[in-house]
Design a protein around this motif. Sequence first.
Motif, PDB file in Angstrom:
ATOM      1  N   HIS A   1       0.813  -1.211   0.000  1.00 41.30           N
ATOM      2  CA  HIS A   1       0.000   0.000   0.000  1.00 41.30           C
ATOM      3  C   HIS A   1       0.847   1.262   0.000  1.00 41.30           C
ATOM      4  CE1 HIS A   1      -3.791  -2.171   0.592  1.00 41.30           C
ATOM      5  NE2 HIS A   1      -3.103  -2.989   1.392  1.00 41.30           N
TER       6      HIS A   1
ATOM      7  N   GLU B   1      -8.694  11.642  -5.964  1.00 35.79           N
ATOM      8  CA  GLU B   1      -9.264  10.814  -4.897  1.00 35.79           C
ATOM      9  C   GLU B   1     -10.297   9.844  -5.449  1.00 35.79           C
ATOM     10  OE1 GLU B   1      -8.767  10.470  -1.497  1.00 35.79           O
ATOM     11  OE2 GLU B   1      -6.916  11.516  -1.976  1.00 35.79           O
TER      12      GLU B   1
ATOM     13  N   TYR C   1     -10.015   5.844  -5.048  1.00 30.38           N
ATOM     14  CA  TYR C   1     -11.011   5.008  -4.378  1.00 30.38           C
ATOM     15  C   TYR C   1     -11.491   3.879  -5.288  1.00 30.38           C
ATOM     16  CZ  TYR C   1     -11.790   7.014   0.212  1.00 30.38           C
ATOM     17  OH  TYR C   1     -11.650   7.358   1.524  1.00 30.38           O
TER      18      TYR C   1
ATOM     19  N   LYS D   1      -8.738   1.232  -5.470  1.00 26.27           N
ATOM     20  CA  LYS D   1      -8.497   0.475  -4.241  1.00 26.27           C
ATOM     21  C   LYS D   1      -9.663  -0.438  -3.913  1.00 26.27           C
ATOM     22  CE  LYS D   1      -6.615   0.911   0.394  1.00 26.27           C
ATOM     23  NZ  LYS D   1      -5.974   1.800   1.377  1.00 26.27           N
TER      24      LYS D   1
ATOM     25  N   LYS E   1     -12.923  -1.346   6.424  1.00 21.41           N
ATOM     26  CA  LYS E   1     -12.121  -0.348   7.114  1.00 21.41           C
ATOM     27  C   LYS E   1     -11.880   0.878   6.230  1.00 21.41           C
ATOM     28  CE  LYS E   1      -7.710   0.216   9.487  1.00 21.41           C
ATOM     29  NZ  LYS E   1      -6.422  -0.402   9.849  1.00 21.41           N
ATOM     30  N   PHE E   2     -11.606   0.578   4.928  1.00 20.68           N
ATOM     31  CA  PHE E   2     -11.340   1.658   3.967  1.00 20.68           C
ATOM     32  C   PHE E   2     -12.581   2.540   3.786  1.00 20.68           C
ATOM     33  CE2 PHE E   2     -10.968   2.961  -0.636  1.00 20.68           C
ATOM     34  CZ  PHE E   2     -10.041   3.963  -0.409  1.00 20.68           C
ATOM     35  N   SER E   3     -13.783   1.886   3.865  1.00 18.18           N
ATOM     36  CA  SER E   3     -15.023   2.652   3.659  1.00 18.18           C
ATOM     37  C   SER E   3     -15.325   3.567   4.826  1.00 18.18           C
ATOM     38  CB  SER E   3     -16.201   1.696   3.436  1.00 18.18           C
ATOM     39  OG  SER E   3     -16.515   1.003   4.635  1.00 18.18           O
ATOM     40  N   ARG E   4     -14.692   3.276   6.024  1.00 21.61           N
ATOM     41  CA  ARG E   4     -14.992   4.056   7.212  1.00 21.61           C
ATOM     42  C   ARG E   4     -13.965   5.158   7.450  1.00 21.61           C
ATOM     43  NH1 ARG E   4     -16.392  -1.043  11.214  1.00 21.61           N
ATOM     44  NH2 ARG E   4     -18.435  -1.552  10.307  1.00 21.61           N
ATOM     45  N   GLU E   5     -12.879   5.130   6.627  1.00 18.28           N
ATOM     46  CA  GLU E   5     -11.839   6.149   6.853  1.00 18.28           C
ATOM     47  C   GLU E   5     -12.423   7.545   6.741  1.00 18.28           C
ATOM     48  OE1 GLU E   5      -8.563   5.507   4.257  1.00 18.28           O
ATOM     49  OE2 GLU E   5      -7.894   3.686   5.288  1.00 18.28           O
ATOM     50  N   LYS E   6     -13.198   7.764   5.746  1.00 15.19           N
ATOM     51  CA  LYS E   6     -13.914   9.025   5.551  1.00 15.19           C
ATOM     52  C   LYS E   6     -15.009   8.770   4.527  1.00 15.19           C
ATOM     53  CE  LYS E   6     -10.867  10.824   1.945  1.00 15.19           C
ATOM     54  NZ  LYS E   6     -10.026  11.954   1.536  1.00 15.19           N
TER      55      LYS E   6
END
Length: 844
Positions: free
Chosen positions: A712, A726, A730, A733, A748-753
């Motif tokens: 990563h 961005e 997204y 990824k 987890k990636f969906s909750r970063e922002k």
Amino acid sequence: MANVSVAAEWQLLYNRYYRKPELYPMRWKHIDLSRNKVACAPFGGPISVIRDDSKIVQLYSESALRKLRIFTSSGVLISETVWKHPGGRLIGMSWTEDQTLICIVQDGTVYRYNVHAELIEPNVSLGKECFEQNVVECIFWGNGVVCLTEGGLLFCIPDFKVMRPCQLAETGAEDLPNCMAVIEPKYTVSGNVELLVGVGDGILIVDEDGVQRVEGEAVQGPVQKMVVSWDGKYLAIFTHDGRILVTDINFKGVLLEYTCESALPPEQLAWCGLDSVLLYWDDTPLLMVGPRGDPVHYFYDEPLVLVPECDGVRILSNTSMEFLQRVPDSTVSIFKIGSTSPAALLFDALDHFDRRSAKADENLRLIRSSLPEAVDACIHAAGHEFDVLRQRTLLRAASYGQAFCSNFQRDRVQEMCKTLRVLNAVRDPEIGIPLSINQYKLLTPSVLIARLINAHRHLLALRISEYVGMNQEVVIMHWACSKITASIAIPDAALLEILLDKLKLCRGISYAAVAAHADKNGRRKLAAMLVEHEPRSSKKVPLLLSIGEEDTALMKATESGDTDLVYLVLFHIWQKKPALEFFGMIHARPLPRDLFISYARCYKHEFLKDFFLSTGQLHEVAFLLWKESWELGKNPMASKGSPLHGPRIKLIEKAQRLFSETKEHTFESKAAEEHAKLLRIQHELEVSTKQAIFVDSSISDTIRTCIVLGNHRAAMKVKTEFKVSEKRWYWLKVFALATIRDWDALEKFSREKRPPIGYRPFVEACIDADEKGEALKYIPKLADPRERAEAYARIGMAKEAADAASQAKDGELLGRLKLTFAQNAAASSLFDTLRDRLSFPGVS
């Protein structure tokens, strides 16, 4: 009386008449045939004479140097040259079918001359054995020769056009042959030369493959002399006991036998047509022997040379040229003493008509039924006459009879007149070609014209070709070339006018061929002026190149529009000129320039780069460098972190610098810079991961691959270096994590922002991976009820889809969803209920 005077010149041999008209009194002076070797070409061709070095002769006032002289058949000198060849005595001399003089000396060297006594290079040797053993005898035929050496070996040149000597089989005889005769290849079953050799008490047939002894009644005792008839069917043999025999070529029977007064072999033995044989000894009458009856003697007090022809024999002496031939049957029927044939009566009727006698009508009445045959006989007889007055009289008789014939072919007289005009023209003593009509037909008009051309009788050749309706181009071309060769003192401009005046007579003539001859003779300026008149570019351009007019050639090739011609000129100049001069010649010419660029793009990159640099087209050089970098990438060695990636990067960087030199190619400069940067990063990734999967992939693929591999940090580095947005990040990824089925990381990636692309890509990635449970995590987060309804429908949840659709209040969406669940009756009923509730029209 006329008939009597004509027939009085004939000689009767059995039942056939022969005549011997004089063709020419020889115009040469101080020529004694007994002191010289003589070769006469057939078909009335030239005569070559050279002093015989095997005889001791008194020189009188002549030079000790021998001269080869060439005369016409009338004794007019054509050319001469001093004979100064090494190799020993001259053994044999003869003319070929194309009138090339072949001379063979003792050591087996073959020298060739044309009719102008000019030596034709190269000389040919018969081989080492001939050189060591010496040639002692030569037997010539139309286009070949067989040579006998002192050691009894036989060597042959089957065709003078090819000049490839070969050795015939050895006879095995201890002594040299008594005599030899050749059966030409066109008359043999094998198609090869067969040689009849008189050895000992018999005759051998020798060819390349072996030797065969002849058996037959004709072969009884030693043979002293042999000669094959011109049609290859019969053989005349002079035996040891003085007999002359004629047999067929297969020795199956004797057709003629006559015992001569002398048992000594004749010096010359020749066929006179196919009906009789001539034998000649010194100091004795010329003897003619026929099938039966007494022979005929002809008396001469000077040496003779017999020249066989297809229909008779030319007899050459010091003072005259005569033609001995069988009198044609048509001539016999007219002029034979006491003849009452229709042709004789018609000829007589003309005589009476000229004297205004009524007997002319009586004669015509007598032969009325046979008048066509009589007219035909007069025409035929006229064709065989050498005397012009007699030709005219016979043709007048034919025309007189033709006037009373209704069914006779009218153009026969006209055709014969044409033929006789041609024959009389070439029989003139100044020309000296005494062709008979049979020889003319066998030779053909085209060959006759070619011989006149070679003798530089161009005016006569032109008139004859025009008269008989043949193409005059060959004549005018040869004349033009000969004129150039002979006109050394005439300036180019004056000579050009002379040539053009004649060349324009023939439409479509090749000026390029004449110009090539001028160039060959060192008159390059004349060649350049001549080629300007050549209308065909395909002939003009190659000649311009050969004379060094490259710029003109390029211009003419371009004007023609023929790309093959343009390429021809380009390659020629490319090889001869310095690069900068070549570039200067093509830069201002679009077609040659574009063709060169097209070719060089495929095969000559370095040369094309030089061209673009010389013309200031830096961006084109950059494109070539960029292309080379891609070609280098296709190299099988350019993998697994290969050092070949280093040169690729340098090429791209060089291309970037060249692009940056021009304002118009800012985009290309930036693209090249980023390409080099990406390639360097990909190279580093391959080195670190030890996997050759990065180079030449796109930025998106590079990021995706890094994420799939779990690197990563590298993916983020690529994102940062190339300013990846961005949204794009997204998307990449999400699908990369779905590919490796790392659902925790995805969540987890969906909750970063809050994702800038929304949650729909998350749903699609999960559904595509057939993970409905994972998809349910993200479907409720979809803001748009339409998207939620469709997402639920894709994972088969009808009720949730119906609820979401009802929130959207979209009738069209409900209709689509009903179709999606068409197999589910409960779901369909549910959608119908919602439709009724929302007052939407029914969906059928």
